[in-house]
Each structure stands twice: as C-alpha cells, then as structure tokens.
Design a protein around this motif. Sequence first.
Motif, PDB file in Angstrom:
ATOM      1  N   HIS A  43      13.402   9.162  -2.809  1.00 51.85           N
ATOM      2  CA  HIS A  43      12.589   9.713  -3.904  1.00 51.85           C
ATOM      3  C   HIS A  43      13.456  10.566  -4.829  1.00 51.85           C
TER       4      HIS A  43
ATOM      5  N   HIS B 150      11.469   4.792  -4.343  1.00 53.36           N
ATOM      6  CA  HIS B 150      10.498   5.164  -5.390  1.00 53.36           C
ATOM      7  C   HIS B 150      11.225   5.564  -6.664  1.00 53.36           C
TER       8      HIS B 150
ATOM      9  N   ASP C  39       7.120   1.521  -5.351  1.00 45.95           N
ATOM     10  CA  ASP C  39       6.377   2.659  -5.902  1.00 45.95           C
ATOM     11  C   ASP C  39       4.942   2.660  -5.373  1.00 45.95           C
TER      12      ASP C  39
ATOM     13  N   GLY D 231       9.283   9.285  -7.647  1.00 50.56           N
ATOM     14  CA  GLY D 231      10.735   9.420  -7.520  1.00 50.56           C
ATOM     15  C   GLY D 231      11.297  10.083  -8.762  1.00 50.56           C
TER      16      GLY D 231
END
Length: 298
Positions: free
Chosen positions: A252, A11, A40, A17
């Motif tokens: 992330h 992400h 994502d 993220g």
Amino acid sequence: MSGGVIDLHTHTTHSDGSASPEELIARASSKGARSIAITDHDTVDAFAEARAAADRFGIEFVPGIEISADFSPGTMHILGYCVDDESTALKEKLATLKNAREKRNPEIARRLEALGFDINYSEVVQTANNNVVGRPHFARLLVERGYVRSIQEAFDRLLKKGAPAYVEKARLAPADSIELIHRAGGVAVLAHPYQLKLPSYEAVNELVAELAALGLDGIEAIYSRHSQAERSTYSEIATRHHLLVTGGSDYHGSYKPDIDIVTGLGDLEVSYALLEALKARAKDRVTKPEAKACDPRG
Ligand code: AMP
Ligand code: ZN
Ligand code: FE
Ligand code: FE
C-alpha cells in the motif's frame, strides 16, 4: 520459462495505496518482478494505466480486485484474478459497493468529530484524491493532524473493527463475492486467511471446505504478515481442498510503510509457477476466448 518472482496483491492510488499504477509498476520492475497483479479494493480503474506501464517495463500485468465479504469474527477478503473489466455484472456490483462506502464514510467522519477530532469528510475525500475512499485515508488525516503517530495507531485506537469510530458497511456474502468474480471470468482466492481470526486450524479447515464448495479457487497462503509456519499451514489446507496457492505483499506504499512490493517485510518470495497454475485455472473457467483477461501463454 517458469522462473521469476511476482507479487499478486498490491494497491494503488485508485484505492488506498500511495503509488500510482505507473509508479507501482516501476517499483516492481526495479525489484525484479516478472508479473504484478493490482488488486485495488472495489475498483478496476487502475488497469488501463497499469497495462500501458507494464508494457513499457516489460512486466506481465495481471488484472485483479479485492472484495470485502460479510464475515465475523475477523474480516474476509476475496481476491479476483484475470477479471474482465468490461464485465457488466462486475461494473454494476462495483457501483453498488462504492455506494455502500459512500454511505459508511461520512458516518465515520461524524463519529470522529463526535469524539472530538477535527476531521471533516471533504478533507478525507481530498486525501483520497476522489478515488475509492477507505479507512486508511481517515488514518492518514489523523496522522497529519497530529492525533496519532502512525496509521497503525489510528486503526488500533479508532478505526479497526470494534473501535469507537468503526462503522459497518454493506458487504457481499462470501458466495456472492465468489460468484461475481467467476461471472467476470476470474479466479477467486481467499486473501490473507489470518485476518479471519478463526480460533483453530479445524475452524479454518471447515470454512475453506465451505468456500471450496462455493467454487473458491485458491488461498493466499504466502502473505507478508503470515509467519513461515502460517504459510505452510495455509498451503497445506489449500492442497487438501484441491485449491491453488497464491501469494502477495499487500503493498500500500506509505499507507503500510513496513510492507514493500515483491519482498513484503523482507522475507516474501512468490514464485512465477503459482501464477502459471492460476492462469491455467482461469483458462478452464472462461468460455469466451475474447473475454480472456490473462493469457495463459503470456
Ligand atoms: P475499508 O475497505 O475502507 O474498510 O479499509 C480496509 C483497509 O484498511 C484494509 O485493506 C487495510 O488496508 C486497512 N486496515 C483494515 N484493518 C486494519 C488494521 N487493523 N490495521 C491496519 N490497517 C487496517
Ligand atoms: Zn487496503
Ligand atoms: Fe485485504
Ligand atoms: Fe489488500
């Protein structure tokens, strides 16, 4: 050439993220990755920057997405790979999913305020830099304000399903999530099955049979937070239903500080061969060659 390590679940700042697409690709490169998928939540906005960065670093970019499907007792996430970001069906549905978030998110802020936390929604939007706002952004603000010590604690006490500030949002049915990914030319993979919170092997097996009948293509058996035993079990279930096995870290950045790209918690290893099988499946699916988002020869 079929060697090399990859990561098919990451992400960026476009969802929840902490690394921009370029920073993420740079980090993956420093860890020796051959291919990286960005997945994502509900957005494909990272693709353009990621493609350019991947070219510069000599890494293969795999366009992906992660969609939250309607399910209980736990959560069901469906990953889409080799999705065409120009797909009208995909763009329309992502707009709907963003609306569902924008309906839910202010309600989470109201719940937190009612619980006595000084959190207003515009600050959460700022934390997310106006990208797709998710619960981790609320968690970050709660950490910054000193209400909790970690993002995990914010989830455990307040934000996870069933906790006091948890609010449902409209989600796609599993069948619709799979169909959407297929309509965008992609391959649909059941993410991190341990999060389904199903009580038994048999329950997982039955669910996977249903999803396979709906066209599911694979299972993310190799996942940071799966034990080695779970990785084997989920791989076996995938094989049993003639599904692909995939793997990824769910990187992330600072939103999941224990998980690194490519290596996960330290013991993750996803081989390039899994991506080759995935790309072969995407090629079978896509009928318009000009819409092909992953080149199987690449
Ligand atoms: P959202 O899509 O806004 O509902 O947020 C979902 C994201 O929150 C997931 O992708 C994870 O990054 C994070 N998340 C969800 N549940 C938990 C949990 N119990 N502990 C830590 N992070 C979580
Ligand atoms: Zn997330
Ligand atoms: Fe997920
Ligand atoms: Fe994820």
